[in-house]
Design a protein around this motif. Structure first.
Motif, PDB file in Angstrom:
ATOM      1  N   THR A   1       0.829  -1.191   0.000  1.00  0.00           N
ATOM      2  CA  THR A   1       0.000   0.000   0.000  1.00  0.00           C
ATOM      3  C   THR A   1       0.870   1.251   0.000  1.00  0.00           C
ATOM      4  OG1 THR A   1      -1.616  -1.221   1.283  1.00  0.00           O
ATOM      5  CG2 THR A   1      -1.873   1.140   1.205  1.00  0.00           C
ATOM      6  N   ALA A   2       0.520   2.176  -0.864  1.00  0.00           N
ATOM      7  CA  ALA A   2       1.326   3.398  -1.004  1.00  0.00           C
ATOM      8  C   ALA A   2       0.975   4.358   0.107  1.00  0.00           C
ATOM      9  CB  ALA A   2       1.093   4.023  -2.373  1.00  0.00           C
ATOM     10  N   THR A   3       1.567   4.139   1.303  1.00  0.00           N
ATOM     11  CA  THR A   3       1.297   5.021   2.428  1.00  0.00           C
ATOM     12  C   THR A   3       2.308   6.156   2.503  1.00  0.00           C
ATOM     13  OG1 THR A   3       2.675   3.690   3.890  1.00  0.00           O
ATOM     14  CG2 THR A   3       0.355   3.082   3.712  1.00  0.00           C
ATOM     15  N   GLY A   4       3.424   6.014   1.836  1.00  0.00           N
ATOM     16  CA  GLY A   4       4.470   7.025   1.939  1.00  0.00           C
ATOM     17  C   GLY A   4       5.263   6.911   3.208  1.00  0.00           C
ATOM     18  N   VAL A   5       5.019   5.893   4.041  1.00  0.00           N
ATOM     19  CA  VAL A   5       5.743   5.704   5.297  1.00  0.00           C
ATOM     20  C   VAL A   5       6.955   4.827   5.028  1.00  0.00           C
ATOM     21  CG1 VAL A   5       5.625   4.839   7.652  1.00  0.00           C
ATOM     22  CG2 VAL A   5       3.625   5.944   6.620  1.00  0.00           C
TER      23      VAL A   5
ATOM     24  N   PRO B   1       3.864 -18.710  -3.611  1.00  0.00           N
ATOM     25  CA  PRO B   1       4.107 -17.247  -3.632  1.00  0.00           C
ATOM     26  C   PRO B   1       3.823 -16.628  -2.274  1.00  0.00           C
ATOM     27  CG  PRO B   1       2.944 -17.933  -5.616  1.00  0.00           C
ATOM     28  CD  PRO B   1       3.007 -19.146  -4.726  1.00  0.00           C
ATOM     29  N   ASN B   2       4.717 -15.764  -1.840  1.00  0.00           N
ATOM     30  CA  ASN B   2       4.642 -15.181  -0.506  1.00  0.00           C
ATOM     31  C   ASN B   2       3.378 -14.333  -0.350  1.00  0.00           C
ATOM     32  OD1 ASN B   2       5.108 -14.096   1.993  1.00  0.00           O
ATOM     33  ND2 ASN B   2       7.154 -13.339   1.531  1.00  0.00           N
ATOM     34  N   PRO B   3       2.427 -14.775   0.512  1.00  0.00           N
ATOM     35  CA  PRO B   3       1.202 -13.993   0.692  1.00  0.00           C
ATOM     36  C   PRO B   3       1.293 -12.964   1.821  1.00  0.00           C
ATOM     37  CG  PRO B   3       0.960 -16.069   1.826  1.00  0.00           C
ATOM     38  CD  PRO B   3       2.375 -16.048   1.268  1.00  0.00           C
ATOM     39  N   ARG B   4       2.423 -12.913   2.532  1.00  0.00           N
ATOM     40  CA  ARG B   4       2.520 -12.053   3.700  1.00  0.00           C
ATOM     41  C   ARG B   4       2.564 -10.586   3.271  1.00  0.00           C
ATOM     42  NH1 ARG B   4       7.488 -15.445   6.483  1.00  0.00           N
ATOM     43  NH2 ARG B   4       6.381 -17.448   6.625  1.00  0.00           N
ATOM     44  N   PRO B   5       1.736  -9.766   3.839  1.00  0.00           N
ATOM     45  CA  PRO B   5       1.750  -8.344   3.457  1.00  0.00           C
ATOM     46  C   PRO B   5       3.040  -7.675   3.906  1.00  0.00           C
ATOM     47  CG  PRO B   5       0.323  -8.700   5.340  1.00  0.00           C
ATOM     48  CD  PRO B   5       0.727 -10.068   4.864  1.00  0.00           C
ATOM     49  N   PRO B   6       3.567  -6.760   3.104  1.00  0.00           N
ATOM     50  CA  PRO B   6       4.796  -6.068   3.492  1.00  0.00           C
ATOM     51  C   PRO B   6       4.535  -5.043   4.577  1.00  0.00           C
ATOM     52  CG  PRO B   6       3.955  -5.178   1.449  1.00  0.00           C
ATOM     53  CD  PRO B   6       3.068  -6.339   1.792  1.00  0.00           C
ATOM     54  N   GLY B   7       5.620  -4.439   5.040  1.00  0.00           N
ATOM     55  CA  GLY B   7       5.503  -3.444   6.107  1.00  0.00           C
ATOM     56  C   GLY B   7       4.654  -2.252   5.731  1.00  0.00           C
ATOM     57  N   THR B   8       4.668  -1.860   4.444  1.00  0.00           N
ATOM     58  CA  THR B   8       3.854  -0.708   4.037  1.00  0.00           C
ATOM     59  C   THR B   8       2.370  -1.012   4.181  1.00  0.00           C
ATOM     60  OG1 THR B   8       4.145  -1.524   1.771  1.00  0.00           O
ATOM     61  CG2 THR B   8       5.557   0.288   2.483  1.00  0.00           C
TER      62      THR B   8
ATOM     63  N   VAL C   1       7.258   4.788  14.800  1.00  0.00           N
ATOM     64  CA  VAL C   1       7.247   6.148  15.344  1.00  0.00           C
ATOM     65  C   VAL C   1       6.028   6.856  14.781  1.00  0.00           C
ATOM     66  CG1 VAL C   1       8.426   8.373  15.363  1.00  0.00           C
ATOM     67  CG2 VAL C   1       9.737   6.272  15.650  1.00  0.00           C
ATOM     68  N   LEU C   2       5.210   7.436  15.674  1.00  0.00           N
ATOM     69  CA  LEU C   2       3.999   8.142  15.256  1.00  0.00           C
ATOM     70  C   LEU C   2       4.273   9.632  15.067  1.00  0.00           C
ATOM     71  CD1 LEU C   2       1.390   6.477  17.650  1.00  0.00           C
ATOM     72  CD2 LEU C   2       1.945   5.834  15.298  1.00  0.00           C
ATOM     73  N   ALA C   3       3.523  10.175  14.120  1.00  0.00           N
ATOM     74  CA  ALA C   3       3.663  11.627  13.874  1.00  0.00           C
ATOM     75  C   ALA C   3       3.183  12.420  15.065  1.00  0.00           C
ATOM     76  CB  ALA C   3       2.900  12.019  12.603  1.00  0.00           C
ATOM     77  N   ASP C   4       2.051  12.033  15.607  1.00  0.00           N
ATOM     78  CA  ASP C   4       1.617  12.652  16.860  1.00  0.00           C
ATOM     79  C   ASP C   4       1.044  11.526  17.710  1.00  0.00           C
ATOM     80  OD1 ASP C   4      -1.071  12.403  16.903  1.00  0.00           O
ATOM     81  OD2 ASP C   4      -1.567  14.159  15.810  1.00  0.00           O
ATOM     82  N   ARG C   5       1.696  11.307  18.876  1.00  0.00           N
ATOM     83  CA  ARG C   5       1.366  10.170  19.722  1.00  0.00           C
ATOM     84  C   ARG C   5       0.061  10.420  20.441  1.00  0.00           C
ATOM     85  NH1 ARG C   5       4.505   8.450  25.214  1.00  0.00           N
ATOM     86  NH2 ARG C   5       3.495   6.430  25.543  1.00  0.00           N
TER      87      ARG C   5
ATOM     88  N   ARG D   1      -1.082   7.635  13.058  1.00  0.00           N
ATOM     89  CA  ARG D   1      -0.330   8.286  11.979  1.00  0.00           C
ATOM     90  C   ARG D   1       1.140   7.883  12.050  1.00  0.00           C
ATOM     91  NH1 ARG D   1      -1.164  14.484  12.313  1.00  0.00           N
ATOM     92  NH2 ARG D   1       0.179  14.310  10.460  1.00  0.00           N
ATOM     93  N   PRO D   2       1.501   6.730  11.447  1.00  0.00           N
ATOM     94  CA  PRO D   2       2.907   6.314  11.488  1.00  0.00           C
ATOM     95  C   PRO D   2       3.786   7.239  10.659  1.00  0.00           C
ATOM     96  CG  PRO D   2       1.638   4.885  10.042  1.00  0.00           C
ATOM     97  CD  PRO D   2       0.646   5.778  10.721  1.00  0.00           C
ATOM     98  N   GLU D   3       4.968   7.498  11.194  1.00  0.00           N
ATOM     99  CA  GLU D   3       5.931   8.360  10.504  1.00  0.00           C
ATOM    100  C   GLU D   3       7.058   7.543   9.882  1.00  0.00           C
ATOM    101  OE1 GLU D   3       8.914  11.168  12.575  1.00  0.00           O
ATOM    102  OE2 GLU D   3       7.178  12.434  12.117  1.00  0.00           O
ATOM    103  N   ARG D   4       7.516   6.532  10.600  1.00  0.00           N
ATOM    104  CA  ARG D   4       8.510   5.608  10.071  1.00  0.00           C
ATOM    105  C   ARG D   4       8.436   4.324  10.886  1.00  0.00           C
ATOM    106  NH1 ARG D   4      11.495   9.209  13.186  1.00  0.00           N
ATOM    107  NH2 ARG D   4      12.818   8.241  14.789  1.00  0.00           N
TER     108      ARG D   4
END
Length: 823
Positions: free
Chosen positions: A15-19, A222-229, A265-269, A241-244
């Protein structure tokens, strides 16, 4: 951010989260444990079907007849339509699904499924055209209803089943319904046209499933595990709101856990009631995210099934858990632990991550696992804090079930936190709570020593609570990792018990029986089954009528008495080489039990194992026990060789007919060749070291044991007398067996025949010397002058009395001694 250890990193795809997510590269394919389990299960069921049909052929024929008669009354139009639909749809539906997968860029899975279908097609063709014609009248012929018009495996269906199994239609119910409907219609067509029987269709289904799952496991899916994104996208849907983020389990060198871990790490905890912390510095995480992958839910299922079957009560959870159940169980446990006032990372939220994973987001607590804390930093204050958290768990009736050193987190603030709640149980029973206490006692004793672990536990929980745990301090009650660690600390549980008994002298230390059965019970069942498998054909081959009509029962009774005397002689032989005092009756029972064990082990191995175990249970230390049995075996071997040489000489003088028993030139050459090969092998350093270690382990301590026996004339007389009496009893049994059928040999010839056959039986790798003893005895008796009929009958009677007849009494003695904990 500095890349974590564990390999080359790249941002996760999904998923294109940009994180940005720092994690290892995902493998394109994985081997799922569930595929291996399903492959093994399909193979086992296939074998069961074949055996069942082989045993119940008449039932199979009757079932096939009923189906044929029933379909004969069905409307021909409906049968014709079913045949037409199946002929077209059994291939069209899977092909259509393959194109649908290709359209969604899932070509790898389709390629694997095509490979499975090709393997299934080749195997079914081979079975139909090659194996069956070469094995008429066997199990496969019974599968096809005894005729040649049908096939043992449905060639048209098996590849389709393998394809469907490998391609994976989970969650696509319409495709599943259409595919299996076509396969069912094709099977119905095969039944009505007598192309395949019910048993053949069952074998076809199981074979197709086995090939499909086997191909998936061999090639990888085929690997069905979702990636970190994708995980970060699920967190955003929770309102976070994850930041990294970065993988934590890879940093710690784990990778073997059932769940992936991400530090986020959250953008605002968000505000919360979690543990008090200072504002996060650079490199600190706000969330500890556990990701449960669907394919990992079957990891360790065979071990959990074994524990579930073996242990009593509700000591273990479910062996097989779905992804949804695992998520709900850990979530419930997390909320319950927090509500009980136990210090634990707060659960911030849960969510599914697509269809193949789910996550649990915990508030991150910086710290180290207890197992990573140096021993000098494990203070009494820390241990007391751990016990206080545990007391709150017990008060809330919460069983953790995995209180190992990884389940206790020592925070940077110096306080203890309870983590790893995946196996927890709410509303736990008394047994589960006491088992938790036994586990935590052992865990802390491994880190801080039994004295400190027990003392700090008593200060918090009280001495009575610890006293109630003493009967449960058993290896079987602990986790697998703890049992492995205890191999280097064999006396740790004993030391924990001693510390508790010092605090509470009236403690009842008798262990609670936690097991439904022990592994040795399985050994007994398997041994009895193997013995029955060997005994039944042997007894069935006897001509009982001839034996009864021609035998002289007076001599049969003498032979039986001599066979019974051998157990007394063996008991005296063992007692003579053990300086400790042994009860005669129980020692005789141990020799009877050894007669049962030798049916599933070589003759020279079974008796040694039983006697060694018996001596240890009788209070003899392991080293002296092995030395005593080794001494008796060594003296018996030397005596056997001396008697063989002596009576061989006497026999050659007394009876010329027995001179044929002397080794031939071929035998001499073979012996010399073996000796030369052995001599050359010993010149190799590695072979010499292995041989020396084996000899040391076999006879270590034998000489000191013999010296102890020589200092006691009574023990020496008992041991040597038992050794000689054992040979006399066996010779008397063989001689009486010969005379029972009208034969007669000089007694020295009988001694040589017995000693020769017994040496072969001890060297043979078969259970009880099976085959070697019978052949040697029959040949030797025939050469000595007996007719073939008399020799064969005498050998069968001798082996019946010394090998087969003691099986049931031996099993009863084995079970009795086990129940009395003497074996």
């Amino acid at each position: 951010m500095t890349p974590a250890r564990g390999g080359t990193r790249r941002p996760g795809r999904g998923t294109a989260t940009g994180v940005p997510v720092d994690e290892p590269a995902r493998p394109d394919r994985i081997r799922r444990p569930v595929d291996a389990i399903r492959f093994a299960a399909s193979c086992a069921l296939l074998v069961a079907v074949m055996l069942l049909v082989s045993i119940a052929q008449q039932t199979t024929h009757g079932l096939q007849t009923d189906i044929a008669e029933g379909t004969a009354h069905a409307p021909r139009l409906l049968l014709s339509l079913a045949t037409l639909a199946s002929s077209f749809g059994v291939l069209a539906v899977p092909v259509a699904f393959a194109f649908e997968r290709l359209f969604h860029k899932d070509g790898t899975r389709v390629a694997i499924a095509l490979l499975a279908a090709a393997i299934a097609f080749l195997i079914t063709i081979g079975l139909d055209d090659l194996v069956v014609p070469s094995a008429p009248g066997g199990v496969l012929d019974s599968l096809i209803w005894g005729g040649t018009a049908t096939a043992p495996v449905h060639t048209d269906i098996a590849p389709v089943i393998a394809f469907v199994t490998a391609v994976g239609m989970a969650g696509r119910f319409r495709w599943q319904a259409a595919t299996w409907t076509m396969i069912g219609l094709a099977a119905l067509t095969g039944l009505t046209a007598s192309y395949a029987s019910v048993a053949a269709l069952a074998a076809t289904y199981l074979l197709g499933r086995a090939i499909g799952h086997g191909t998936l496991y061999a090639v990888g899916t085929p690997n069905p595990r979702p990636p970190g994104t994708a995980v970060m996208g699920a967190l955003e849907r929770l309102g976070l709101r994850p930041e990294r983020a970065a993988r934590l389990d890879a940093e710690e060198g784990g990778g073997t856990e059932e769940a992936r871990r991400y530090g986020v790490v959250l953008a605002d905890r968000p505000a919360g009631d979690g543990p008090a912390r200072v504002p996060p510095r650079r490199g600190e995480w706000h969330l500890d995210v556990r990701v449960l992958d669907r394919d990992q839910q079957t990891a360790g299922v065979l071990y959990r099934v074994w524990r579930l079957l073996r242990l009593r009560g509700t000591m273990t959870g479910r062996a097989l858990r779905s992804l949804r159940r695992s998520l709900e169980q850990e979530s419930l446990m997390a909320y319950a632990v927090d509500a009980a006032g136990v210090r634990t990372p707060r659960l911030a939220g849960t969510s599914e991550v697509g269809t193949e994973a789910a996550l649990l987001a915990y508030e991150f607590v910086p710290g180290r696992r207890l197992g990573d804390v140096p021993r000098e930093e494990v203070t009494d204050g820390l241990l007391t804090d751990v016990w206080r958290q545990f007391r709150r768990l017990q008060a809330g009736r919460l069983a953790h079930r995995r209180l190992e050193d990884g389940a206790v987190l020592v925070g940077d603030d110096g306080r203890a936190y309870v983590t790893d709640l995946r196996s927890g149980e709410t509303a736990a029973g008394d047994l589960a709570l006491r088992l938790d206490l036994a586990q935590l006692l052992t865990t802390l004793a491994l880190r801080a020593g039994p004295e400190r672990a027990v003392r700090t536990a008593a200060d918090v929980l009280g001495e009575e609570a610890l006293a109630a745990t003493v009967p449960l301090l058993q290896r079987v009650a602990l986790s697998r990792a703890t049992r492995t660690t205890l191999r280097q600390h064999k006396d740790l549980l004993t030391r924990i018990r001693e510390q508790i008994v010092r605090l509470e002298p009236e403690t009842e230390a008798a262990p609670v029986r936690l097991e439904r059965f022990r592994p040795r019970t399985i050994f007994s069942i398997v041994a009895l089954s193997i013995a029955a498998y060997i005994v039944i054909p042997q007894v069935g081959s006897l001509d009982i009528g001839l034996l009864v009509s021609t035998a002289t029962w007076w001599w049969v009774a003498v032979a039986l008495g001599a066979a019974m005397l051998t157990y007394l002689a063996a008991a005296l032989m063992l007692m003579g080489f053990v300086p400790e005092r042994l009860p005669l009756w129980r020692t005789v029972l141990a020799q009877v039990a050894a007669s049962f064990v030798k049916l599933v082990a070589p003759a020279a191995v079974g008796g040694v194992a039983v006697n060694t175990r018996y001596l240890q249970r009788s209070g003899v230390r392991p080293g002296p026990a092995v030395a005593s049995v080794g001494a008796s075996q060594l003296v018996g071997m030397v005596t056997h060789i001396l008697l063989l040489v002596l009576f061989g000489f006497l026999t050659g003088s007394a009876n010329k007919a027995t001179q044929d028993l002397a080794p031939s030139r071929t035998v001499v050459i073979a012996v010399l060749a073996l000796g030369l090969v052995a001599g050359l092998a010993v010149t190799v350093p590695k072979v010499r070291r292995v041989a020396a270690s084996r000899m040391r382990s076999m006879f270590s301590g034998v000489v000191p044991r013999l010296v102890d026996v020589l200092q006691s004339p009574r023990k020496l007389a008992t041991g040597m007398g038992g050794t000689l009496l054992l040979t006399v009893a066996f010779v008397l049994c063989l001689d009486a067996s010969i005379r029972a059928f009208g034969g007669s040999l000089h007694w020295t010839s009988v001694v040589v025949v017995f000693l020769t056959a017994n040496a072969l039986g001890s060297a043979a790798p078969t259970p009880g010397g099976l085959g070697a003893v019978e052949g040697a005895l029959t040949l030797a008796l025939t050469i000595s002058g007996l007719t073939a009929e008399t020799a064969t009958s005498a050998v069968l009677l001798y082996r019946l009395l010394t090998l087969w007849l003691p099986v049931l009494p031996g099993w009863a003695a084995f079970a009795y001694l086990q129940r009395k904990e003497a074996l």
